[in-house]
Scaffold this motif. Structure first.
Motif, PDB file in Angstrom:
ATOM      1  N   SER A 109     -13.977  -9.553 -47.702  1.00  0.00           N
ATOM      2  CA  SER A 109     -14.783 -10.235 -48.705  1.00  0.00           C
ATOM      3  C   SER A 109     -14.147 -11.565 -49.103  1.00  0.00           C
ATOM      4  N   ALA A 110     -12.804 -11.572 -49.159  1.00  0.00           N
ATOM      5  CA  ALA A 110     -12.087 -12.789 -49.547  1.00  0.00           C
ATOM      6  C   ALA A 110     -12.293 -13.929 -48.558  1.00  0.00           C
ATOM      7  N   VAL A 111     -12.630 -13.590 -47.306  1.00  0.00           N
ATOM      8  CA  VAL A 111     -12.885 -14.642 -46.309  1.00  0.00           C
ATOM      9  C   VAL A 111     -14.375 -14.796 -46.023  1.00  0.00           C
ATOM     10  N   GLY A 112     -15.219 -14.174 -46.865  1.00  0.00           N
ATOM     11  CA  GLY A 112     -16.654 -14.394 -46.784  1.00  0.00           C
ATOM     12  C   GLY A 112     -17.437 -13.429 -45.924  1.00  0.00           C
ATOM     13  N   SER A 122     -16.642 -18.647 -36.850  1.00  0.00           N
ATOM     14  CA  SER A 122     -15.249 -18.522 -37.260  1.00  0.00           C
ATOM     15  C   SER A 122     -14.320 -19.624 -36.791  1.00  0.00           C
ATOM     16  N   GLY A 123     -14.853 -20.743 -36.317  1.00  0.00           N
ATOM     17  CA  GLY A 123     -13.995 -21.906 -36.138  1.00  0.00           C
ATOM     18  C   GLY A 123     -13.236 -21.985 -34.832  1.00  0.00           C
ATOM     19  N   ASN A 124     -11.937 -22.174 -34.929  1.00  0.00           N
ATOM     20  CA  ASN A 124     -11.062 -22.503 -33.802  1.00  0.00           C
ATOM     21  C   ASN A 124     -10.930 -21.326 -32.835  1.00  0.00           C
ATOM     22  N   ALA A 156      -2.838  -9.546 -37.826  1.00  0.00           N
ATOM     23  CA  ALA A 156      -4.216  -9.312 -38.288  1.00  0.00           C
ATOM     24  C   ALA A 156      -4.492 -10.082 -39.576  1.00  0.00           C
ATOM     25  N   ARG A 157      -3.523 -10.152 -40.472  1.00  0.00           N
ATOM     26  CA  ARG A 157      -3.698 -10.921 -41.699  1.00  0.00           C
ATOM     27  C   ARG A 157      -3.854 -12.412 -41.384  1.00  0.00           C
ATOM     28  N   LEU A 158      -3.099 -12.892 -40.405  1.00  0.00           N
ATOM     29  CA  LEU A 158      -3.249 -14.289 -40.001  1.00  0.00           C
ATOM     30  C   LEU A 158      -4.617 -14.529 -39.358  1.00  0.00           C
ATOM     31  N   LEU A 159      -5.119 -13.529 -38.667  1.00  0.00           N
ATOM     32  CA  LEU A 159      -6.463 -13.629 -38.097  1.00  0.00           C
ATOM     33  C   LEU A 159      -7.494 -13.784 -39.214  1.00  0.00           C
ATOM     34  N   LEU A 160      -7.377 -12.959 -40.260  1.00  0.00           N
ATOM     35  CA  LEU A 160      -8.300 -13.065 -41.390  1.00  0.00           C
ATOM     36  C   LEU A 160      -8.163 -14.418 -42.078  1.00  0.00           C
ATOM     37  N   HIS A 161      -6.940 -14.910 -42.171  1.00  0.00           N
ATOM     38  CA  HIS A 161      -6.711 -16.239 -42.745  1.00  0.00           C
ATOM     39  C   HIS A 161      -7.446 -17.301 -41.944  1.00  0.00           C
ATOM     40  N   GLN A 162      -7.400 -17.195 -40.626  1.00  0.00           N
ATOM     41  CA  GLN A 162      -8.081 -18.157 -39.770  1.00  0.00           C
ATOM     42  C   GLN A 162      -9.597 -18.063 -39.959  1.00  0.00           C
ATOM     43  N   PHE A 163     -10.105 -16.837 -40.130  1.00  0.00           N
ATOM     44  CA  PHE A 163     -11.531 -16.681 -40.432  1.00  0.00           C
ATOM     45  C   PHE A 163     -11.886 -17.440 -41.706  1.00  0.00           C
ATOM     46  N   LEU A 165     -10.413 -20.025 -43.037  1.00  0.00           N
ATOM     47  CA  LEU A 165     -10.381 -21.476 -42.823  1.00  0.00           C
ATOM     48  C   LEU A 165     -11.656 -21.952 -42.138  1.00  0.00           C
ATOM     49  N   GLY A 166     -12.214 -21.106 -41.278  1.00  0.00           N
ATOM     50  CA  GLY A 166     -13.434 -21.485 -40.581  1.00  0.00           C
ATOM     51  C   GLY A 166     -14.699 -21.196 -41.359  1.00  0.00           C
TER      52      GLY A 166
END
Length: 289
Positions: A109-112, A122-124, A156-163, A165-166
């Motif tokens: 939810s925090a990443v939408g 999801s960007g990059n 996995a947390r870094l993956l969610l972070h990347q989501f 950002l995108g």
């Protein structure tokens, strides 16, 4: 490498010890399914995230439906009836990760990403592909599976972070709703003092690092906390000192642990703050007073 008869390529890494309670990776993989390959309608009891690296396909979850292309991510939530199918002409190549844990839904939810909107662009793609590979490669079936699990959950947390950002425009907190900068800076100052009170903290340096004059910072800080930064720092030190005086540490060790290089000066400050010297306060603790 694991082959699957419905895919050109299929690789999978499996976690042997998924123990983290808030977020744990169960498995992660990557595949190039054949044209028209379909999964579902089915349900899972875990979260399953797919990111399309290239190609196309169709994803459905409940009443939600989306045509997916490179850079799109879709999420299957536990208990949700879903299906997804590779395009007949340009079948997708995707990577996926399965998650479980009490914190996963909140993190999504925090990443939408929500049950109602389980899809995002999801960007990059290059960065996302690299993170999926790192998650999968964490599971090398070594002699240290718990370390593998910790590594995978970190990626996995870094993956969610990347989501996130995108997907900034869809995040719950929009710029117009963000707190005033001074409020955020005061929060940062409070956290800094609360964590670093044992260090030699300069309030002037703290104010400068946050971009404020000491007087301005002190005024805003006192409005928020009821204390000036200096008073707040002393309170944190004295509160910790009272706690440590119940331990076997010497007075000198207690003083050093709360940011005083001079034990005599610490004793004077402690007496001024509590009405008694550290030795008397300690004696009262031992006698149960």
């Amino acid at each position: 490498m694991h082959m699957n008869p419905d895919h050109y390529d299929f690789t999978l890494g499996i976690n042997l010890t998924p123990e983290e309670q808030d977020l744990s990776v169960l498995f992660s993989g990557e595949a190039r399914p054949y044209p028209g390959h379909k999964i579902g309608p089915s349900v899972h009891d875990f979260y399953l995230i797919h990111t399309v690296l290239e190609g196309e396909g169709l994803f459905q979850s409940g009443t939600f439906s989306a045509e997916c292309r490179s850079g799109d991510t879709f999420v299957i939530f536990p208990g949700a009836l879903f299906s997804y199918q590779a395009d007949q002409d340009f079948p997708w190549h995707y990577a996926w990760v399965a998650l479980q844990g009490i914190g996963v839904q909140e993190l999504l939810s925090a990443v939408g990403i929500t049950r109602e909107q389980p899809f995002m662009h999801s960007g990059n793609v290059t960065e996302l592909h690299s993170l999926y590979e790192r998650i999968r490669h964490a599971f090398q079936q070594s002699a240290y599976p718990r370390l593998e699990s910790l590594e995978a959950s970190g990626w996995a947390r870094l993956l969610l972070h990347q989501f996130g950002l995108g997907n900034l425009s869809a995040l719950p907190l929009h710029p117009a709703e963000m707190p005033e900068i001074i409020d955020r800076q005061i929060d940062q100052a409070i956290r800094w003092i609360s964590l670093q009170f044992h260090q030699q903290i300069s309030i002037d340096h703290l104010a400068s690092s946050l971009g404020y004059h000491r007087v301005h910072l002190s005024k805003a800080f006192k409005q928020r906390t009821g204390f000036s930064p200096k008073q707040f720092l002393l309170k944190k030190r004295m509160d910790k000192a009272r706690q440590l005086l119940g331990s076997p540490l010497t007075i000198e060790q207690v003083a050093s642990s709360v940011g005083f290089n001079d034990a005599l000066y610490f004793s004077k400050q402690f007496r001024k703050h509590t009405g008694m010297p550290p030795s008397e306060y300690r004696a009262g603790l031992r006698s149960g007073e």
